[in-house]
Design a protein around this motif. Structure first.
Motif, PDB file in Angstrom:
ATOM      1  N   GLU A 169      -1.132   0.513  -6.757  1.00  0.00           N
ATOM      2  CA  GLU A 169      -1.675   1.060  -7.468  1.00  0.00           C
ATOM      3  C   GLU A 169      -3.275  -0.169  -8.262  1.00  0.00           C
ATOM      4  OE1 GLU A 169       0.833   3.225 -11.569  1.00  0.00           O
ATOM      5  OE2 GLU A 169       0.331   0.951 -11.884  1.00  0.00           O
ATOM      6  N   ARG A 170      -2.766  -1.338  -7.925  1.00  0.00           N
ATOM      7  CA  ARG A 170      -4.477  -2.203  -7.812  1.00  0.00           C
ATOM      8  C   ARG A 170      -5.262  -1.548  -6.077  1.00  0.00           C
ATOM      9  NH1 ARG A 170      -5.385  -7.279 -10.300  1.00  0.00           N
ATOM     10  NH2 ARG A 170      -4.689  -8.053  -8.163  1.00  0.00           N
ATOM     11  N   LEU A 171      -4.287  -1.755  -5.288  1.00  0.00           N
ATOM     12  CA  LEU A 171      -5.201  -1.555  -4.038  1.00  0.00           C
ATOM     13  C   LEU A 171      -5.972   0.048  -4.303  1.00  0.00           C
ATOM     14  CD1 LEU A 171      -2.022  -2.520  -1.592  1.00  0.00           C
ATOM     15  CD2 LEU A 171      -4.092  -3.575  -1.684  1.00  0.00           C
ATOM     16  N   GLU A 172      -5.163   0.697  -4.450  1.00  0.00           N
ATOM     17  CA  GLU A 172      -5.824   2.304  -5.355  1.00  0.00           C
ATOM     18  C   GLU A 172      -6.884   2.455  -5.877  1.00  0.00           C
ATOM     19  OE1 GLU A 172      -5.259   6.045  -7.277  1.00  0.00           O
ATOM     20  OE2 GLU A 172      -3.989   4.684  -7.552  1.00  0.00           O
ATOM     21  N   LEU A 219      -4.351   2.948   0.613  1.00  0.00           N
ATOM     22  CA  LEU A 219      -4.259   2.162   2.214  1.00  0.00           C
ATOM     23  C   LEU A 219      -5.972   1.648   3.044  1.00  0.00           C
ATOM     24  CD1 LEU A 219      -2.325   1.876   5.026  1.00  0.00           C
ATOM     25  CD2 LEU A 219      -3.298   3.620   5.755  1.00  0.00           C
ATOM     26  N   ILE A 220      -6.673   2.296   2.315  1.00  0.00           N
ATOM     27  CA  ILE A 220      -7.685   1.424   2.387  1.00  0.00           C
ATOM     28  C   ILE A 220      -8.247   0.123   1.856  1.00  0.00           C
ATOM     29  CG2 ILE A 220     -10.448   1.959   1.778  1.00  0.00           C
ATOM     30  CD1 ILE A 220      -9.470   4.912   2.219  1.00  0.00           C
ATOM     31  N   GLY A 221      -7.618  -0.137   0.745  1.00  0.00           N
ATOM     32  CA  GLY A 221      -7.788  -1.234   0.522  1.00  0.00           C
ATOM     33  C   GLY A 221      -7.143  -2.531   1.073  1.00  0.00           C
ATOM     34  N   ALA A 222      -5.980  -1.665   1.216  1.00  0.00           N
ATOM     35  CA  ALA A 222      -5.180  -3.044   2.514  1.00  0.00           C
ATOM     36  C   ALA A 222      -5.816  -3.578   3.031  1.00  0.00           C
ATOM     37  CB  ALA A 222      -4.175  -2.119   2.499  1.00  0.00           C
ATOM     38  N   ALA A 273       0.624  -1.144  -0.216  1.00  0.00           N
ATOM     39  CA  ALA A 273      -0.012  -0.075  -0.507  1.00  0.00           C
ATOM     40  C   ALA A 273       0.907   1.507  -0.205  1.00  0.00           C
ATOM     41  CB  ALA A 273      -0.834   0.110   1.026  1.00  0.00           C
ATOM     42  N   LEU A 274       2.279   0.951   0.409  1.00  0.00           N
ATOM     43  CA  LEU A 274       2.964   2.197   1.406  1.00  0.00           C
ATOM     44  C   LEU A 274       3.877   2.591  -0.160  1.00  0.00           C
ATOM     45  CD1 LEU A 274       3.767   2.223   4.333  1.00  0.00           C
ATOM     46  CD2 LEU A 274       2.097   3.962   3.359  1.00  0.00           C
ATOM     47  N   THR A 275       3.877   1.368  -1.146  1.00  0.00           N
ATOM     48  CA  THR A 275       5.103   1.595  -2.497  1.00  0.00           C
ATOM     49  C   THR A 275       4.201   2.315  -3.973  1.00  0.00           C
ATOM     50  OG1 THR A 275       5.971  -0.513  -1.714  1.00  0.00           O
ATOM     51  CG2 THR A 275       6.640  -0.091  -3.478  1.00  0.00           C
TER      52      THR A 275
END
Length: 223
Positions: A30-33, A110-113, A15-17
């Motif tokens: 990007e996918r988590l976003e 971060l929300i996605g994670a 999430a932080l990368t």
């Protein structure tokens, strides 16, 4: 810092990368976003739907657009100091040089994670915990949309007058009153608006006046 503890630290790292700091695009956030953006919208929509049962679709859409905006997401990332934990490539800057678009993206990732790590309830709690004050601010018009302040500036600039607000009507029981208020500049009274409290009604009346002055359609009908 987050108010949430990850069971899978790899999700947090992902999430932080940022893409600039990843070995390949699929290792970035990007996918988590993408996932977080959808979850953020859904949670905020449900919160608005439940919390403001007398709001019409246009009201809900207006508030939602403010709350889930890139500006708001970046603001929350800054409050969480996420820029200190980002994995960025060279040239992306650091600290206060981190682009606001990157900060907005990382909040959504971060929300996605959190959703993948702890499920929907954890993601919802995280979102409402940080977005609750933003929702209140947007509803009250203090999140960059202080229409009373905007109207005062316009009235003083164009007419040399300070707007006043007139209470025209009220209805409902004492514990749940609605108020009908109109803005007035000099001898000119503008289209009134209803609100669930006087503050809200004044903000809506101010927006009606601004729209009338600009020749735009009224956002709030009074009857």
């Amino acid at each position: 810092m987050l108010g949430y503890e990850f069971r899978d630290p790899d999700l947090l790292r992902e999430a932080l990368t940022h893409a600039s700091g990843a070995n390949h695009r699929l290792a970035s956030n990007e996918r988590l976003e993408f996932l977080g953006d959808a979850i953020l919208g859904a949670v905020v929509c449900e919160e608005l739907f439940r919390k403001y049962p007398d709001y019409q679709e246009g009201d809900l859409t207006r508030v939602k657009s403010i709350v889930v905006s890139r500006r708001t997401c970046a603001k929350i990332s800054e409050s969480l100091a996420l820029e200190n934990y980002l994995f960025l490539g060279k040239g992306m800057g650091a600290g206060d040089q981190t682009p606001s678009s990157v900060l907005a993206d990382v909040f959504e990732s971060l929300i996605g994670a959190i959703f993948l790590d702890g499920g929907a309830p954890a993601a919802q709690q995280f979102i409402i915990g940080h977005m609750g004050p933003e929702i209140e601010a947007a509803v009250e018009g203090s999140n960059g949309l202080n229409y009373k302040s905007n109207l005062q500036q316009a009235a003083q600039r164009d007419f040399g007058e300070t707007p006043t607000y007139l209470l025209l009507d009220e209805k409902g029981p004492d514990h749940s009153k609605c108020f009908k208020i109109s803005a007035q500049i000099g001898a000119n009274r503008y289209a009134p608006a209803w609100g669930r409290n006087k503050k809200e009604a004044e903000q809506r009346a101010a927006l009606n006046a601004l729209c009338q002055l600009a020749g735009s359609p009224l956002p709030y009908e009074s009857d």
